[in-house]
Design a protein around this motif. Structure first.
Motif, PDB file in Angstrom:
ATOM      1  N   UNK A   9       0.809  -1.220   0.000  1.00  0.00           N
ATOM      2  CA  UNK A   9       0.000   0.000   0.000  1.00  0.00           C
ATOM      3  C   UNK A   9       0.836   1.261   0.000  1.00  0.00           C
ATOM      4  N   UNK A  10       2.140   1.109   0.232  1.00  0.00           N
ATOM      5  CA  UNK A  10       3.016   2.291   0.258  1.00  0.00           C
ATOM      6  C   UNK A  10       3.491   2.634  -1.150  1.00  0.00           C
ATOM      7  N   UNK A  11       3.799   3.904  -1.327  1.00  0.00           N
ATOM      8  CA  UNK A  11       4.273   4.397  -2.608  1.00  0.00           C
ATOM      9  C   UNK A  11       5.677   4.966  -2.495  1.00  0.00           C
ATOM     10  N   UNK A  12       6.323   5.124  -3.630  1.00  0.00           N
ATOM     11  CA  UNK A  12       7.658   5.719  -3.704  1.00  0.00           C
ATOM     12  C   UNK A  12       7.659   7.077  -2.990  1.00  0.00           C
ATOM     13  N   UNK A  14       8.556   5.721  -0.001  1.00  0.00           N
ATOM     14  CA  UNK A  14       8.429   5.146   1.342  1.00  0.00           C
ATOM     15  C   UNK A  14       9.026   3.739   1.508  1.00  0.00           C
TER      16      UNK A  14
END
Lengths: 73, 192
Positions: A9-12, A14
């Motif tokens: 669920x994390x994006x660049x 992170x």
């Protein structure tokens, strides 16, 4: 035993930052299994390992998940 | 031993000494280059939300790779590192006017395209939240946690009537020499 890090669920940027934070606290030789569903994670973790000299043992895919195993240099 | 031979030997010794000196000098220079490898200096000139965002993502990436990052923040870029609220008491009329017209802090910045009088940034923030992209203020906090060096340009601050205490905690103040010194010791310099 590898420590499992779940960055789904994390994006660049992170996943890379969280990886860096976890690896920083670890000892040399410690292993991590990182799960992330951001398609950019595969090239990013490869580049991060290449630059930081941590060892990328392998990357596999399970559905949408990208699972990278790394060993701290 | 003839005088000629002695002279030859001492000549050779001098040459050997010089070579050793040269080798030492080169070794020191290589060591210095290896120390600097990958360190980055950035100029954040723009106060646009999108550009500041890109700058902090790159800074965070470099920090995650264990590099030293210096961000020299000048002119409109200062908007991105202001505290969300501060008093402008005691400043001149023009300074107060400029400060009132400029956004205060990362959450108030306008976008360089599709700003639509302030609706654009709200829309982008909403879309970024939906896609689980971190907010700009979080990116700045993370960079600070990782040890980024943020240096505000003294001259721009003076022009705009900004004081050090109006800027985020942990921000240093410096000038062009500090930026150049940092840039010469880095092998990547970006202007945003």
């Amino acid at each position: 035993m590898a420590t499992r890090l779940d960055f789904k669920g994390m994006n660049c940027p992170m996943p890379i930052m969280k990886t860096a934070m976890a690896v920083k606290k670890a000892a040399s030789g410690d292993q991590f299994e990182i799960v992330c569903d951001d398609p950019g994670f595969e090239p990013d973790i490869t580049a991060w390992c290449n630059e930081t000299k941590n060892v990328l043992n392998g990357i596999r895919k399970e559905g949408k998940d990208i699972i990278a195993t790394i060993t701290k240099a | 031993m003839s005088g000629e031979q002695t002279a030859e030997k001492s000549m050779a010794a001098v040459t050997d000494g010089k070579i050793a000196e040269k080798v030492k000098e080169l070794e020191d220079r290589i060591a210095q280059l290896e120390v600097n490898k990958g360190n980055m200096t950035m100029v954040l000139f723009s106060g646009d939300f999108d550009k500041a965002f890109a700058a902090f993502i790159i800074a965070n990436g470099a920090l995650a790779m264990g590099k030293e990052v210096t961000m020299f923040v000048t002119f409109w870029g200062l908007d991105a590192i202001k505290k969300p609220a501060f008093s402008t008491a005691g400043r001149g009329f023009l300074e107060k006017m400029v400060l009132a017209m400029r956004p205060k802090g990362p959450n108030k910045l306008a976008t360089s395209k599709m700003n639509f009088g302030g609706i654009g940034p709200k829309l982008f923030r909403f879309m970024m939240k939906q896609k689980n992209v971190e907010q700009l203020h979080t990116m700045i906090e993370m960079a600070q946690e990782f040890g980024v060096r943020i240096v505000a340009c003294q001259m721009s601050m003076d022009v705009m009537g900004l004081k050090k205490e109006d800027l985020l905690d942990g921000v240093e103040v410096g000038g062009v020499a500090l930026f150049l010194n940092s840039s010469y010791q880095s092998n990547t310099t970006l202007f945003v």
